[in-house]
Scaffold this motif. Structure first.
Motif, mmCIF file in Angstrom:
data_model
loop_
_atom_site.group_PDB
_atom_site.id
_atom_site.type_symbol
_atom_site.label_atom_id
_atom_site.label_comp_id
_atom_site.label_asym_id
_atom_site.label_seq_id
_atom_site.Cartn_x
_atom_site.Cartn_y
_atom_site.Cartn_z
ATOM 1 N N VAL A 145 47.991 33.291 -6.130
ATOM 2 C CA VAL A 145 49.300 33.133 -5.315
ATOM 3 C C VAL A 145 49.380 31.791 -4.251
ATOM 4 O O VAL A 145 48.382 31.846 -3.689
ATOM 5 N N ALA A 146 50.306 31.163 -4.392
ATOM 6 C CA ALA A 146 50.405 30.150 -3.369
ATOM 7 C C ALA A 146 52.044 29.977 -2.814
ATOM 8 O O ALA A 146 52.868 30.454 -3.392
ATOM 9 N N LEU A 147 52.066 29.332 -1.622
ATOM 10 C CA LEU A 147 53.364 29.643 -0.758
ATOM 11 C C LEU A 147 53.506 28.016 -0.488
ATOM 12 O O LEU A 147 52.848 27.073 -0.060
ATOM 13 N N SER A 148 54.770 27.452 -0.491
ATOM 14 C CA SER A 148 55.207 26.092 -0.292
ATOM 15 C C SER A 148 56.063 26.171 0.955
ATOM 16 O O SER A 148 56.717 27.202 1.275
ATOM 17 N N ASP A 149 56.148 25.083 1.714
ATOM 18 C CA ASP A 149 57.094 25.201 2.916
ATOM 19 C C ASP A 149 58.259 24.295 2.805
ATOM 20 O O ASP A 149 58.929 23.871 3.702
ATOM 21 N N GLY A 150 58.675 23.879 1.537
ATOM 22 C CA GLY A 150 59.770 22.716 1.531
ATOM 23 C C GLY A 150 59.593 21.378 2.172
ATOM 24 O O GLY A 150 60.506 20.723 1.988
ATOM 25 N N ALA A 151 58.410 21.167 2.501
ATOM 26 C CA ALA A 151 58.052 19.629 2.570
ATOM 27 C C ALA A 151 57.128 19.156 1.853
ATOM 28 O O ALA A 151 56.168 18.111 2.548
ATOM 29 N N GLY A 152 56.788 19.630 0.742
ATOM 30 C CA GLY A 152 55.807 18.918 -0.133
ATOM 31 C C GLY A 152 54.255 19.550 -0.106
ATOM 32 O O GLY A 152 53.538 19.137 -0.321
ATOM 33 N N VAL A 174 62.464 9.866 -6.356
ATOM 34 C CA VAL A 174 63.240 10.893 -6.146
ATOM 35 C C VAL A 174 63.113 12.087 -7.032
ATOM 36 O O VAL A 174 63.093 13.381 -6.910
ATOM 37 N N ARG A 175 62.701 11.623 -8.375
ATOM 38 C CA ARG A 175 62.183 12.407 -9.522
ATOM 39 C C ARG A 175 60.786 12.172 -9.814
ATOM 40 O O ARG A 175 60.403 11.272 -10.522
ATOM 41 N N ARG A 176 59.884 12.861 -8.980
ATOM 42 C CA ARG A 176 58.236 12.502 -9.152
ATOM 43 C C ARG A 176 57.695 12.774 -10.527
ATOM 44 O O ARG A 176 57.098 12.024 -10.993
ATOM 45 N N CYS A 177 58.224 13.929 -10.951
ATOM 46 C CA CYS A 177 57.535 14.516 -12.571
ATOM 47 C C CYS A 177 59.034 14.709 -13.266
ATOM 48 O O CYS A 177 59.887 15.283 -12.963
ATOM 49 N N VAL A 178 58.525 14.402 -14.650
ATOM 50 C CA VAL A 178 59.531 14.546 -15.834
ATOM 51 C C VAL A 178 58.879 15.169 -16.808
ATOM 52 O O VAL A 178 58.053 14.581 -17.583
ATOM 53 N N LEU A 182 53.111 25.730 -9.206
ATOM 54 C CA LEU A 182 54.259 26.471 -9.139
ATOM 55 C C LEU A 182 55.259 26.574 -7.945
ATOM 56 O O LEU A 182 56.290 26.387 -7.981
ATOM 57 N N ALA A 183 54.179 26.494 -6.878
ATOM 58 C CA ALA A 183 54.993 26.763 -5.642
ATOM 59 C C ALA A 183 55.578 25.634 -5.254
ATOM 60 O O ALA A 183 56.829 25.592 -4.692
ATOM 61 N N LEU A 184 55.141 24.287 -5.484
ATOM 62 C CA LEU A 184 55.686 23.034 -5.125
ATOM 63 C C LEU A 184 57.039 22.912 -6.067
ATOM 64 O O LEU A 184 58.065 22.390 -5.746
ATOM 65 N N ILE A 185 56.848 23.249 -7.408
ATOM 66 C CA ILE A 185 58.036 23.291 -8.255
ATOM 67 C C ILE A 185 59.316 24.288 -7.652
ATOM 68 O O ILE A 185 60.500 23.874 -7.810
ATOM 69 N N GLY A 186 58.707 25.125 -7.192
ATOM 70 C CA GLY A 186 59.897 26.030 -6.375
ATOM 71 C C GLY A 186 60.645 25.260 -5.504
ATOM 72 O O GLY A 186 61.809 25.815 -4.965
ATOM 73 N N ASP A 187 60.134 24.316 -4.578
ATOM 74 C CA ASP A 187 61.238 23.446 -3.973
ATOM 75 C C ASP A 187 61.855 22.510 -4.745
ATOM 76 O O ASP A 187 62.709 21.407 -3.886
ATOM 77 N N GLU A 188 61.911 22.041 -5.770
ATOM 78 C CA GLU A 188 62.410 21.065 -6.519
ATOM 79 C C GLU A 188 64.047 21.282 -6.653
ATOM 80 O O GLU A 188 64.567 22.545 -7.073
ATOM 81 N N PRO A 189 64.848 20.158 -6.292
ATOM 82 C CA PRO A 189 66.244 20.448 -6.381
ATOM 83 C C PRO A 189 66.727 20.588 -7.980
ATOM 84 O O PRO A 189 67.605 21.205 -8.049
#
Length: 430
Positions: free
Chosen positions: A18-25, A209-213, A416-423
């Motif tokens: 399990v990982a947690l993101s902070d909204g700042a990358g 703006v879109r780092r990964c596609v 997965l945690a970082l993807i959770g912050d994607e717009p």
């Protein structure tokens, strides 16, 4: 770290992270707390024992605590692992443990409850957005993805408010992208316990703006557990009666293979210790041309030796990643198994499986419309990526200079945690 904005859950066949993101990358792993804890890696296992105060009269624990409970009292407990492999199986409805029925979602719900309890309060309050990894192709014969989605939903009903599903190799790709300083087309190969999955992702320059596609994904229900099974097929099951004969109405017939298929499958072996199965095996033993091998199987089941036996098989597999030869050594339940194994023999046993894995790789490239020379970087993750013959496959196809590794057990949860912050989250979800 500030208040978590998203949670990445890599629920794996062998381990869960399990990982947690902070909204700042940024993202961080959740470490588990206690004497049995193994850092951020939580074994995807359950142990059950009868106790009046337990759920439906059965108490349980999970992760490394489940392993400890089982080892302390193997004959009075039931150990279950790799239950993720039946998530998409319409053939699996429920399992009986101490006379109580457990569905897949029951296993999953109880497992997550203990995972949260062992997280030292870190997961008592979870962010609304939960990103769950899922394989591109589920394990098992004729898997039903919609059934798996339904079961996952029931399993996770109490875990998060806003649930999103993302292919596991895409999580690893997003994690790996943070290591790149220039644009690249990346192939991710995720070798889990139950499945091998591939994703092709185009990574832009840092700050884009879109780092990964994501471009394409594919997968196959073959991975580490299948390799363990090949070792069982060649070294262990013949000692338990596979291929031997029994007498029936004046004829000699081969002992039905179903018993050996169950014994070689972790999701079913743990459930063989029931009166009906043991009575059937004793009947076969009485009519067997050679009753000794079936007696060994009965002894292993009765004495709950499945876990230590598979642990010995796993140790052999890992040892063969480091040496040209290794020893399978097991003693338990009055049964002793010893065999010297060459790496070349093991590679021969899994050759057909590797062929199917390479076919799945070709499908990912074809779906992305990219030839092997169009891949700039290859990121290998998952425990089985450390097997030399697998690494050699990618060296041959792409060149050793393009191969990257690291974070074999944790990269998916981070991503997965970082993807959770994607717009643009819907571009990643399944």
């Amino acid at each position: 770290m500030t208040q978590a904005t998203a949670l990445g859950l890599d629920f794996g066949t062998t381990n869960t992270v399990v990982a947690l993101s902070d909204g700042a990358g940024n993202s961080r792993l959740v470490d588990f707390v206690g004497a049995e804890a193994t850092g951020a890696v939580f074994r995807s296992a359950l142990c059950f024992w009868e106790e009046e105060r337990g759920w439906n009269g059965v108490a349980h624990d999970a992760g490394p605590w489940a392993v400890t409970e089982y080892l302390q009292s193997p004959l009075d407990s039931r150990f279950v692992q790799s239950f993720k492999t039946v998530a998409a199986s319409p053939l699996f409805e429920r399992a009986q443990i101490f006379g109580r029925n457990f569905r897949f979602e029951d296993f999953g719900r109880l497992f997550l409850q203990k995972l949260v309890a062992h997280a030292g309060g870190t997961l008592d309050t979870r962010p609304q957005r939960v990103i769950i990894g899922r394989p591109v192709v589920y394990a098992g014969a004729r898997p039903d993805p919609e059934l798996a989605r339904e079961r996952y939903g029931l399993m996770l009903k109490e875990f998060g408010v806003e649930l999103h599903y993302v292919y596991e190799p895409l999580g690893a790709a997003f994690s790996y992208a943070s290591r790149l300083s220039a644009p690249a087309t990346v192939l991710v190969a995720d070798f889990g316990g139950g499945t091998t999955d591939f994703s092709v992702v185009r990574v832009a320059e840092p700050g884009a703006v879109r780092r990964c596609v994501p471009l394409a994904s594919s997968g196959v229900g073959i991975a580490g557990d299948r390799f363990d099974r090949r070792i069982m097929d060649h070294l262990v099951l013949p000692l338990l009666g596979k291929g031997s004969m029994y007498r029936s109405f004046g004829k000699e017939l081969e002992i039905p293979g179903g018993y050996f298929a169950d014994f070689a499958d972790w999701s079913r072996l743990a459930l063989m210790r029931n009166r009906r199965t043991l009575e059937e095996l004793r009947k076969l033993q009485r009519s067997a041309v050679d009753p000794v091998p079936i007696g060994r199987m009965i002894a292993l089941i009765e004495h709950e030796q499945g876990f230590p036996l598979y642990d010995a098989v796993g140790r052999l597999k890992r040892a063969l990643s480091e040496a040209d030869e290794a020893e399978l050594a097991f003693t338990g339940g009055g049964v002793e198994i010893a065999a010297r194994v060459r790496r070349a023999d093991f590679e021969g046993w899994i050759a057909d499986d590797l062929g199917l894995i390479e076919q799945a790789l070709d499908v990912a490239l074809a779906r992305a419309g990219i030839a092997p020379e169009g891949i700039d970087r290859v990121f290998l993750t998952g425990g089985s990526s450390l097997i030399p013959v697998i690494r050699a496959l990618f060296d041959r196809r792409f060149g050793a200079e393009r191969i990257a590794t690291g974070g074999e057990l944790t990269s998916i949860a981070h991503g997965l945690a970082l993807i959770g912050d994607e717009p643009n989250l819907t571009e990643w979800t399944v």
